[in-house]
Design an enzyme around this catalytic site. Structure first.
Site, short mmCIF file in Angstrom:
data_model
loop_
_atom_site.label_atom_id
_atom_site.label_comp_id
_atom_site.label_asym_id
_atom_site.label_seq_id
_atom_site.Cartn_x
_atom_site.Cartn_y
_atom_site.Cartn_z
N ASP A 33 40.38 -67.01 62.90
CA ASP A 33 40.42 -66.40 64.00
C ASP A 33 41.90 -66.41 64.39
O ASP A 33 42.74 -66.96 63.91
CB ASP A 33 39.55 -66.78 65.45
CG ASP A 33 40.13 -65.72 66.37
OD1 ASP A 33 39.61 -64.95 65.55
OD2 ASP A 33 39.51 -66.37 67.41
N ASN A 81 30.74 -59.27 66.88
CA ASN A 81 31.48 -58.19 66.15
C ASN A 81 30.81 -57.37 65.42
O ASN A 81 31.59 -55.63 65.29
CB ASN A 81 32.40 -59.61 64.63
CG ASN A 81 32.83 -60.34 64.52
OD1 ASN A 81 33.00 -61.47 63.41
ND2 ASN A 81 33.71 -60.56 65.50
C1 IPE Z 1 35.01 -65.93 65.64
O1 IPE Z 1 35.68 -64.96 66.44
C2 IPE Z 1 34.34 -64.76 64.26
C3 IPE Z 1 34.69 -65.04 63.13
C4 IPE Z 1 35.71 -65.21 63.19
C5 IPE Z 1 34.27 -64.47 62.04
P1 IPE Z 1 36.14 -64.03 67.60
O2 IPE Z 1 37.38 -62.98 67.54
O3 IPE Z 1 35.02 -63.12 67.18
O4 IPE Z 1 35.33 -65.16 68.26
P2 IPE Z 1 35.87 -64.42 70.09
O5 IPE Z 1 35.31 -63.20 70.50
O6 IPE Z 1 37.74 -64.58 70.33
O7 IPE Z 1 34.59 -65.56 70.98
C1 IPE Z 2 39.41 -62.90 62.85
O1 IPE Z 2 40.47 -62.90 63.36
C2 IPE Z 2 38.49 -62.14 61.57
C3 IPE Z 2 36.86 -61.56 61.94
C4 IPE Z 2 36.83 -61.99 63.51
C5 IPE Z 2 36.52 -60.35 61.70
P1 IPE Z 2 40.11 -61.77 64.52
O2 IPE Z 2 39.74 -60.18 63.72
O3 IPE Z 2 39.24 -61.57 65.34
O4 IPE Z 2 41.64 -61.49 65.31
P2 IPE Z 2 42.18 -61.74 66.95
O5 IPE Z 2 41.41 -62.70 67.24
O6 IPE Z 2 41.65 -60.28 67.38
O7 IPE Z 2 43.24 -61.47 66.55
MG MG Z 3 39.09 -62.80 66.96
#
Ligand code: IPE
Ligand code: IPE
Ligand code: MG
Length: 268
Positions: A33, A81
């Site tokens: 993340d 997502n």
């Molecule tokens: C969790 O991250 C999913 C992945 C890393 C693929 P998110 O960024 O989607 O999760 P939330 O929204 O912070 O809970």
């Molecule tokens: C994790 O990074 C990757 C996916 C969930 C696909 P994020 O895209 O959630 O990055 P942040 O949390 O918005 O910084």
């Molecule tokens: Mg994220």
């Protein structure tokens, strides 16, 4: 026993000396993340963070495999997502396909078995075909398992398990009293793989976000403040060192893994 033979970055020697090579978790799960925030902080579009996140993943696969870890399960795209702007979802779908096409030969040469965990059905045919052919190519590889969770949700996985069990019960194949933990495990998308000993989440968020709800029941959780694109060998070593300092009690009172504690207990 300390790390000797594997190649590690010189700047991480001190950290590596703190790792007990005999107690490397066999299975590590990672919620990768912070890609978006990494890019935004640099004044770049979020897509740059996702690109950089791929480099971090490549490094962590190499490091965890070198350390002797057997299975790495990474969260790449959750069922939630899809709620992101179409532009970002499309970018991620294209990125999965592009990266896989580029890296699959090296993954295969490294004897890594790749598996995609999740409901692949909504993805475009071109991506599905690359995912399936990558799994087929690496099916018999023995060195390391890389589970990539795409369109994965822990709740959806458990709903599917319940449906499969209900079908078996309805057809008379099983009775309600046959439903037990083993049966549930055998219907999970991770069937055949032991539960992760360690869950790492980067970017400081302290939640599971619908990841491996059943499998993480007794995993140790390590939260890193580092954003995923910056998560490197040194950060990974820190997670392992922290994991090895834990007293895993599993509801009991003494950790079998903590030998020094065991000795003092036995001699008193
Ligand atoms: C969790 O991250 C999913 C992945 C890393 C693929 P998110 O960024 O989607 O999760 P939330 O929204 O912070 O809970
Ligand atoms: C994790 O990074 C990757 C996916 C969930 C696909 P994020 O895209 O959630 O990055 P942040 O949390 O918005 O910084
Ligand atoms: Mg994220």
């Amino acid at each position: 026993m300390r790390l000797k033979k594997i190649s590690i970055n010189k700047k991480n020697i001190n950290l590596s000396n703190q790792i007990d090579i005999k107690r490397i978790p066999d299975h590590i799960a990672i919620i990768m993340d912070g890609n978006g925030r990494w890019a935004t902080k640099k004044g770049l579009p979020r897509s740059f963070g996702h690109n950089q996140g791929v480099s971090a993943l490549k490094e962590i696969i190499k490091v965890s495999k070198n350390l002797g870890c057997k299975v790495l399960t990474v969260y790449a795209f959750s069922t939630e997502n899809w709620s992101r702007p179409n532009k970002e979802v499309d970018f991620l779908i294209n990125l999965f396909e592009k990266v896989l096409k580029k890296e699959i030969n090296e993954i295969h040469q490294e004897s890594i078995k790749i598996k995609f965990i999740g409901d692949l059905s909504p993805f475009p045919e071109t991506l599905k075909s690359v995912l399936n052919s990558s799994e087929a190519l690496t099916r018999n590889n023995k060195n390391f398992i890389l589970n990539v969770c795409v369109n994965y949700g822990g709740r959806q996985e458990l709903v599917k398990v319940a449906q499969e069990i209900a079908k078996k019960s309805f057809s008379g194949e099983i009775k309600p009293c046959d439903v037990n933990e083993e049966l549930i495990k055998s219907e999970l998308l991770t069937q055949g793989v032991q539960d992760p000993e360690l869950l790492i989440r980067t970017s400081g968020e302290k939640r599971i976000s619908n990841f491996l709800l059943w499998q993480l029941a007794y995993s140790e959780i390590y939260i890193s403040e580092v954003l995923w694109p910056d998560f490197d060998e040194s950060e990974f070593f820190k997670a392992i060192i922290d994991y090895q300092s834990r007293n895993r009690r599993f509801g009991g009172i003494e950790s079998l893994a903590n030998e020094s504690l065991k000795d003092s207990y036995c001699s008193s």
